[in-house]
Design a protein around this motif. Structure first.
Motif, PDB file in Angstrom:
ATOM      1  N   PRO A  88      97.527 -56.296  -9.741  1.00  0.00           N
ATOM      2  CA  PRO A  88      96.713 -57.456 -10.115  1.00  0.00           C
ATOM      3  C   PRO A  88      95.997 -57.252 -11.444  1.00  0.00           C
ATOM      4  O   PRO A  88      95.638 -56.127 -11.799  1.00  0.00           O
ATOM      5  CB  PRO A  88      95.722 -57.580  -8.956  1.00  0.00           C
ATOM      6  N   LYS A  89      95.801 -58.360 -12.164  1.00  0.00           N
ATOM      7  CA  LYS A  89      95.167 -58.297 -13.477  1.00  0.00           C
ATOM      8  C   LYS A  89      93.867 -59.099 -13.559  1.00  0.00           C
ATOM      9  O   LYS A  89      93.120 -58.938 -14.510  1.00  0.00           O
ATOM     10  CB  LYS A  89      96.146 -58.798 -14.547  1.00  0.00           C
ATOM     11  N   THR A  90      93.599 -59.973 -12.609  1.00  0.00           N
ATOM     12  CA  THR A  90      92.337 -60.721 -12.633  1.00  0.00           C
ATOM     13  C   THR A  90      91.334 -60.032 -11.704  1.00  0.00           C
ATOM     14  O   THR A  90      91.720 -59.350 -10.751  1.00  0.00           O
ATOM     15  CB  THR A  90      92.531 -62.178 -12.171  1.00  0.00           C
ATOM     16  N   ASP A  91      90.047 -60.231 -11.998  1.00  0.00           N
ATOM     17  CA  ASP A  91      89.012 -59.556 -11.206  1.00  0.00           C
ATOM     18  C   ASP A  91      89.117 -59.896  -9.719  1.00  0.00           C
ATOM     19  O   ASP A  91      89.015 -59.012  -8.855  1.00  0.00           O
ATOM     20  CB  ASP A  91      87.619 -59.934 -11.715  1.00  0.00           C
ATOM     21  N   ASP A  92      89.309 -61.182  -9.407  1.00  0.00           N
ATOM     22  CA  ASP A  92      89.363 -61.588  -7.998  1.00  0.00           C
ATOM     23  C   ASP A  92      90.575 -60.998  -7.292  1.00  0.00           C
ATOM     24  O   ASP A  92      90.491 -60.588  -6.135  1.00  0.00           O
ATOM     25  CB  ASP A  92      89.378 -63.117  -7.874  1.00  0.00           C
ATOM     26  N   ALA A  93      91.712 -60.959  -7.987  1.00  0.00           N
ATOM     27  CA  ALA A  93      92.913 -60.376  -7.382  1.00  0.00           C
ATOM     28  C   ALA A  93      92.738 -58.871  -7.180  1.00  0.00           C
ATOM     29  O   ALA A  93      93.119 -58.325  -6.141  1.00  0.00           O
ATOM     30  CB  ALA A  93      94.135 -60.675  -8.252  1.00  0.00           C
ATOM     31  N   ILE A  94      92.151 -58.200  -8.162  1.00  0.00           N
ATOM     32  CA  ILE A  94      91.898 -56.758  -8.043  1.00  0.00           C
ATOM     33  C   ILE A  94      90.993 -56.474  -6.842  1.00  0.00           C
ATOM     34  O   ILE A  94      91.266 -55.589  -6.024  1.00  0.00           O
ATOM     35  CB  ILE A  94      91.278 -56.209  -9.347  1.00  0.00           C
ATOM     36  N   ASP A  95      89.921 -57.253  -6.726  1.00  0.00           N
ATOM     37  CA  ASP A  95      88.985 -57.052  -5.617  1.00  0.00           C
ATOM     38  C   ASP A  95      89.642 -57.308  -4.270  1.00  0.00           C
ATOM     39  O   ASP A  95      89.406 -56.573  -3.300  1.00  0.00           O
ATOM     40  CB  ASP A  95      87.772 -57.971  -5.774  1.00  0.00           C
ATOM     41  N   ASN A  96      90.482 -58.336  -4.199  1.00  0.00           N
ATOM     42  CA  ASN A  96      91.101 -58.658  -2.908  1.00  0.00           C
ATOM     43  C   ASN A  96      92.189 -57.665  -2.520  1.00  0.00           C
ATOM     44  O   ASN A  96      92.382 -57.411  -1.336  1.00  0.00           O
ATOM     45  CB  ASN A  96      91.608 -60.102  -2.906  1.00  0.00           C
ATOM     46  N   ARG A  97      92.869 -57.074  -3.508  1.00  0.00           N
ATOM     47  CA  ARG A  97      93.790 -55.991  -3.149  1.00  0.00           C
ATOM     48  C   ARG A  97      92.997 -54.814  -2.597  1.00  0.00           C
ATOM     49  O   ARG A  97      93.398 -54.205  -1.593  1.00  0.00           O
ATOM     50  CB  ARG A  97      94.631 -55.550  -4.342  1.00  0.00           C
ATOM     51  N   ALA A  98      91.865 -54.502  -3.224  1.00  0.00           N
ATOM     52  CA  ALA A  98      91.041 -53.389  -2.745  1.00  0.00           C
ATOM     53  C   ALA A  98      90.559 -53.638  -1.320  1.00  0.00           C
ATOM     54  O   ALA A  98      90.607 -52.735  -0.473  1.00  0.00           O
ATOM     55  CB  ALA A  98      89.855 -53.183  -3.683  1.00  0.00           C
ATOM     56  N   LEU A  99      90.121 -54.858  -1.028  1.00  0.00           N
ATOM     57  CA  LEU A  99      89.672 -55.187   0.326  1.00  0.00           C
ATOM     58  C   LEU A  99      90.818 -55.071   1.329  1.00  0.00           C
ATOM     59  O   LEU A  99      90.633 -54.572   2.444  1.00  0.00           O
ATOM     60  CB  LEU A  99      89.091 -56.600   0.358  1.00  0.00           C
ATOM     61  N   ALA A 100      91.997 -55.531   0.942  1.00  0.00           N
ATOM     62  CA  ALA A 100      93.149 -55.445   1.840  1.00  0.00           C
ATOM     63  C   ALA A 100      93.510 -53.984   2.119  1.00  0.00           C
ATOM     64  O   ALA A 100      93.835 -53.621   3.255  1.00  0.00           O
ATOM     65  CB  ALA A 100      94.342 -56.194   1.233  1.00  0.00           C
ATOM     66  N   ARG A 101      93.443 -53.159   1.095  1.00  0.00           N
ATOM     67  CA  ARG A 101      93.738 -51.737   1.286  1.00  0.00           C
ATOM     68  C   ARG A 101      92.741 -51.091   2.243  1.00  0.00           C
ATOM     69  O   ARG A 101      93.124 -50.314   3.119  1.00  0.00           O
ATOM     70  CB  ARG A 101      93.714 -51.019  -0.063  1.00  0.00           C
ATOM     71  N   VAL A 102      91.466 -51.418   2.077  1.00  0.00           N
ATOM     72  CA  VAL A 102      90.430 -50.872   2.963  1.00  0.00           C
ATOM     73  C   VAL A 102      90.693 -51.302   4.409  1.00  0.00           C
ATOM     74  O   VAL A 102      90.501 -50.520   5.351  1.00  0.00           O
ATOM     75  CB  VAL A 102      89.024 -51.331   2.507  1.00  0.00           C
ATOM     76  N   ASP A 103      91.150 -52.528   4.591  1.00  0.00           N
ATOM     77  CA  ASP A 103      91.425 -53.050   5.931  1.00  0.00           C
ATOM     78  C   ASP A 103      92.706 -52.486   6.544  1.00  0.00           C
ATOM     79  O   ASP A 103      92.976 -52.708   7.719  1.00  0.00           O
ATOM     80  CB  ASP A 103      91.524 -54.581   5.896  1.00  0.00           C
ATOM     81  N   GLY A 104      93.510 -51.798   5.745  1.00  0.00           N
ATOM     82  CA  GLY A 104      94.718 -51.175   6.280  1.00  0.00           C
ATOM     83  C   GLY A 104      95.991 -51.989   6.125  1.00  0.00           C
ATOM     84  O   GLY A 104      96.998 -51.700   6.775  1.00  0.00           O
TER      85      GLY A 104
END
Length: 199
Positions: A88-104
């Motif tokens: 991801p290249k946008t802030d919101d997309a970057i943040d949501n990938r990080a959240l998804a990774r944390v959630d497993g």
């Protein structure tokens, strides 16, 4: 009777801008709402998803960010879900990938084979995309086509100009999920690309 608005890409972007500036709704909140609503459409339209799972193909922009929210919402519902896509290249997309990774949520590598799933989510390009897909986006779109599962497009299928209705392919969606109103491209002779009707 309330009518459903028909929007060009520019008009849809303006609606988003008004939501953020005039009504002070953060873009992350809009993305979260869109992703969760799309996940609900998937659960309703494809009940077999609960056991067979979903593959989300996410682009680098905010459409891909929607894809990460969809994956997280499905995962939270107990649905097997995998995400393949671009960094991801946008802030919101970057943040949501990080959240998804944390959630497993399970993320697939570029060369990793895609598991069999009930449905594939095309979250590569958003409303503002025009012209044929190119480069890595085209390669992923071609993999969606070869994958063979029913495709659900976020906004519209990759390769469909949602303002003009000009179809460059290659993805054909069973269903397109969009917000605020249908896009002109959904109605201008392109239903064979965007599905029977936008949800």
């Amino acid at each position: 009777m309330n009518s459903i608005p028909v929007l060009s890409a520019t008009e849809a972007a303006a609606w988003d801008s008004v939501a953020r500036t005039q009504f002070r709704i953060p873009s992350r909140v809009l993305m979260e709402a869109a992703g969760r609503a799309t996940a609900q459409v998937l659960l309703t339209e494809f009940p077999e998803i609960v056991t067979q799972g979903a593959l989300v193909v996410a682009g680098a922009g905010n459409n891909g960010g929607d894809g990460w929210v969809i994956a997280r919402a499905l995962h939270a519902s107990g649905v097997p879900v995998w995400v393949a896509g671009l960094d991801p290249k946008t802030d919101d997309a970057i943040d949501n990938r990080a959240l998804a990774r944390v959630d497993g949520v399970r993320e697939l590598g570029r060369e990793e084979p895609w598991p069999v799933a009930a449905v594939v989510v095309d979250a590569l390009l958003g409303t503002g995309a025009a012209g044929p897909a190119r480069g890595e986006v085209l390669a992923l779109a071609q993999r969606i086509v070869a994958y063979g599962a029913p495709a659900v497009a976020v906004d519209g299928p990759t390769g469909l100009d949602l303002s003009s209705g000009e179809a460059h392919g290659p993805v054909r969606a069973r269903v397109s999920v969009t917000f605020g109103g249908v896009r002109r491209g959904h109605l201008l002779g392109a239903s064979r690309w965007s599905g029977d009707r936008p949800a």
